[in-house]
Write a protein that holds these residues in place. Sequence first.
Motif, PDB file in Angstrom:
ATOM      1  N   TYR A 181       0.819  -1.209   0.000  1.00 22.67           N
ATOM      2  CA  TYR A 181       0.000   0.000   0.000  1.00 22.67           C
ATOM      3  C   TYR A 181       0.854   1.261   0.000  1.00 22.67           C
ATOM      4  CZ  TYR A 181      -4.299  -2.632   0.764  1.00 22.67           C
ATOM      5  OH  TYR A 181      -5.372  -3.484   0.614  1.00 22.67           O
ATOM      6  N   LEU A 182       2.018   1.204   0.624  1.00 18.25           N
ATOM      7  CA  LEU A 182       2.912   2.356   0.591  1.00 18.25           C
ATOM      8  C   LEU A 182       3.397   2.649  -0.821  1.00 18.25           C
ATOM      9  CD1 LEU A 182       5.128   1.848   3.789  1.00 18.25           C
ATOM     10  CD2 LEU A 182       3.419   3.625   3.397  1.00 18.25           C
ATOM     11  N   GLY A 183       3.427   1.630  -1.667  1.00 14.44           N
ATOM     12  CA  GLY A 183       3.852   1.819  -3.047  1.00 14.44           C
ATOM     13  C   GLY A 183       2.787   2.428  -3.942  1.00 14.44           C
ATOM     14  N   ILE A 184       1.569   2.587  -3.422  1.00 12.04           N
ATOM     15  CA  ILE A 184       0.482   3.202  -4.197  1.00 12.04           C
ATOM     16  C   ILE A 184       0.453   4.694  -3.879  1.00 12.04           C
ATOM     17  CG2 ILE A 184      -1.994   3.221  -4.636  1.00 12.04           C
ATOM     18  CD1 ILE A 184      -2.084   0.318  -3.719  1.00 12.04           C
ATOM     19  N   PRO A 185       0.495   5.565  -4.883  1.00  7.34           N
ATOM     20  CA  PRO A 185       0.503   7.014  -4.614  1.00  7.34           C
ATOM     21  C   PRO A 185      -0.747   7.460  -3.851  1.00  7.34           C
ATOM     22  CG  PRO A 185       1.073   6.548  -6.901  1.00  7.34           C
ATOM     23  CD  PRO A 185       0.602   5.251  -6.303  1.00  7.34           C
ATOM     24  N   ASN A 186      -0.583   8.431  -2.966  1.00 10.01           N
ATOM     25  CA  ASN A 186      -1.705   8.960  -2.201  1.00 10.01           C
ATOM     26  C   ASN A 186      -2.738   9.636  -3.100  1.00 10.01           C
ATOM     27  OD1 ASN A 186      -0.592   8.126   0.258  1.00 10.01           O
ATOM     28  ND2 ASN A 186       0.598  10.019   0.469  1.00 10.01           N
ATOM     29  N   GLU A 187      -2.296  10.064  -4.279  1.00 11.02           N
ATOM     30  CA  GLU A 187      -3.218  10.733  -5.203  1.00 11.02           C
ATOM     31  C   GLU A 187      -4.352   9.810  -5.644  1.00 11.02           C
ATOM     32  OE1 GLU A 187       0.011  10.819  -5.363  1.00 11.02           O
ATOM     33  OE2 GLU A 187       0.502  12.950  -5.098  1.00 11.02           O
ATOM     34  N   VAL A 188      -4.101   8.498  -5.628  1.00 10.30           N
ATOM     35  CA  VAL A 188      -5.150   7.549  -6.018  1.00 10.30           C
ATOM     36  C   VAL A 188      -6.303   7.602  -5.023  1.00 10.30           C
ATOM     37  CG1 VAL A 188      -5.677   5.111  -6.392  1.00 10.30           C
ATOM     38  CG2 VAL A 188      -3.501   6.047  -7.181  1.00 10.30           C
ATOM     39  N   ALA A 189      -5.975   7.597  -3.727  1.00  6.52           N
ATOM     40  CA  ALA A 189      -7.006   7.678  -2.693  1.00  6.52           C
ATOM     41  C   ALA A 189      -7.692   9.037  -2.722  1.00  6.52           C
ATOM     42  CB  ALA A 189      -6.397   7.416  -1.326  1.00  6.52           C
ATOM     43  N   GLU A 190      -6.929  10.097  -2.949  1.00  5.28           N
ATOM     44  CA  GLU A 190      -7.517  11.431  -3.012  1.00  5.28           C
ATOM     45  C   GLU A 190      -8.498  11.550  -4.169  1.00  5.28           C
ATOM     46  OE1 GLU A 190      -4.152  13.973  -3.255  1.00  5.28           O
ATOM     47  OE2 GLU A 190      -3.500  13.616  -1.184  1.00  5.28           O
ATOM     48  N   ALA A 191      -8.166  10.940  -5.303  1.00  2.00           N
ATOM     49  CA  ALA A 191      -9.086  10.963  -6.444  1.00  2.00           C
ATOM     50  C   ALA A 191     -10.365  10.196  -6.129  1.00  2.00           C
ATOM     51  CB  ALA A 191      -8.394  10.354  -7.664  1.00  2.00           C
ATOM     52  N   ALA A 192     -10.237   9.106  -5.382  1.00  2.00           N
ATOM     53  CA  ALA A 192     -11.422   8.340  -4.990  1.00  2.00           C
ATOM     54  C   ALA A 192     -12.314   9.164  -4.065  1.00  2.00           C
ATOM     55  CB  ALA A 192     -11.008   7.044  -4.308  1.00  2.00           C
ATOM     56  N   PHE A 193     -11.703   9.916  -3.130  1.00  3.05           N
ATOM     57  CA  PHE A 193     -12.490  10.785  -2.237  1.00  3.05           C
ATOM     58  C   PHE A 193     -13.226  11.851  -3.043  1.00  3.05           C
ATOM     59  CE2 PHE A 193      -9.637   9.407   1.344  1.00  3.05           C
ATOM     60  CZ  PHE A 193     -10.659   8.898   2.141  1.00  3.05           C
ATOM     61  N   LEU A 194     -12.553  12.414  -4.040  1.00  2.50           N
ATOM     62  CA  LEU A 194     -13.177  13.448  -4.868  1.00  2.50           C
ATOM     63  C   LEU A 194     -14.349  12.885  -5.661  1.00  2.50           C
ATOM     64  CD1 LEU A 194     -10.033  15.366  -6.176  1.00  2.50           C
ATOM     65  CD2 LEU A 194     -11.663  16.120  -4.434  1.00  2.50           C
ATOM     66  N   ASP A 195     -14.282  11.606  -5.988  1.00  2.00           N
ATOM     67  CA  ASP A 195     -15.374  10.957  -6.719  1.00  2.00           C
ATOM     68  C   ASP A 195     -16.531  10.552  -5.813  1.00  2.00           C
ATOM     69  OD1 ASP A 195     -14.120  11.253  -9.121  1.00  2.00           O
ATOM     70  OD2 ASP A 195     -13.176   9.273  -9.102  1.00  2.00           O
ATOM     71  N   GLY A 196     -16.398  10.802  -4.508  1.00  3.53           N
ATOM     72  CA  GLY A 196     -17.499  10.528  -3.585  1.00  3.53           C
ATOM     73  C   GLY A 196     -17.350   9.254  -2.774  1.00  3.53           C
ATOM     74  N   CYS A 197     -16.205   8.589  -2.827  1.00  3.25           N
ATOM     75  CA  CYS A 197     -16.014   7.361  -2.054  1.00  3.25           C
ATOM     76  C   CYS A 197     -15.691   7.696  -0.602  1.00  3.25           C
ATOM     77  CB  CYS A 197     -14.870   6.538  -2.643  1.00  3.25           C
ATOM     78  SG  CYS A 197     -15.202   5.832  -4.267  1.00  3.25           S
ATOM     79  N   ASN A 198     -16.267   6.927   0.307  1.00  2.79           N
ATOM     80  CA  ASN A 198     -15.857   7.053   1.702  1.00  2.79           C
ATOM     81  C   ASN A 198     -14.617   6.183   1.929  1.00  2.79           C
ATOM     82  OD1 ASN A 198     -16.787   4.384   1.980  1.00  2.79           O
ATOM     83  ND2 ASN A 198     -18.818   5.069   2.627  1.00  2.79           N
ATOM     84  N   GLN A 199     -14.145   6.130   3.173  1.00  5.07           N
ATOM     85  CA  GLN A 199     -12.901   5.410   3.460  1.00  5.07           C
ATOM     86  C   GLN A 199     -13.003   3.926   3.115  1.00  5.07           C
ATOM     87  OE1 GLN A 199      -9.452   5.802   3.725  1.00  5.07           O
ATOM     88  NE2 GLN A 199      -9.979   7.340   5.267  1.00  5.07           N
ATOM     89  N   TRP A 200     -14.128   3.296   3.475  1.00  8.20           N
ATOM     90  CA  TRP A 200     -14.314   1.873   3.209  1.00  8.20           C
ATOM     91  C   TRP A 200     -14.390   1.595   1.708  1.00  8.20           C
ATOM     92  CZ3 TRP A 200     -13.516  -2.627   5.254  1.00  8.20           C
ATOM     93  CH2 TRP A 200     -14.162  -3.751   4.757  1.00  8.20           C
TER      94      TRP A 200
END
Length: 279
Positions: A165-184
């Motif tokens: 998971y550390l190898g995955i850029p944080n921008e991927v999670a940020e883009a998911a949040f912008l698309d309306g995804c919650n943490q789960w």
Amino acid sequence: MNTTSLERSKKTGKIVTYAALIIGSVIMVFPFVWMLLTSSKTVSESMQVPPTIFPNTIMLDNFFEAVKSLPFVNMYTNTILMIIFRVVFAVLFSSMAGYAFAKLQFKGKNLLFGIVLMQMMLPSQIFIIPQYQMVAKLGIANSIAALVFPGLVSAFGTFFLRQAYLGIPNEVAEAAFLDGCNQWQTFTKVMFPLTSSSVAALTVFTAVFAYSDLMWPLVVNSDLKMMTLSSGLATLRGQFSTNFPVLMAGSLLAMLPMVILYLFFQKQFIEGIAMTGGK
């Protein structure tokens, strides 16, 4: 150095490398070949000094004797169920814990992760007594649940997937949040699928570790019908004498699940080991 000398040096290096690899392969394969040959010998031939390499007559009765001595159907079932449940729990909990340690910020994060690393550094035998006491108090000894109990969490799996998971850029999670995804939803729909190769590697190693586990199944399950293949085979070793041909025949029969698993998933085995080495 001229071209001829350079080519001769490269050729010599290749010969030495191949010779070393061949010797290493022979050393690794020899125990399996010896087990196969011993399973076909008589008791006297297996204990003869100097040892005989090939049996005078192939004794297939050793395999029938091994089947009579142990409930292989129960042992196969127990081993397969233990592997399946340990893999499921290792992937499930290690993925969530690895994601939390890699991407979330919470109080005591470094302390908790330090405890995980500490567990990896300590030998597993240290945890046998407290784990057995917990199993005994829960009343689940001599059961599949008892076999699975130490595999409910995996320190190795948590550390391994945290690195993924550390190898995955944080921008991927940020883009998911912008698309309306919650943490789960970010974890289950975006981040977890990106770690499929790491999960495959963890699955392979968890299955191998569970299959080769001897001490815990031997301690927690005293009923022969609830033992795994490794612990069941240990009962064939006598206190004063051992029928080595029958023991080797039983060992060959016990290898079948892992051999079949490797034949069907050899690509995943190789990729998992190669990817883990890359990490």
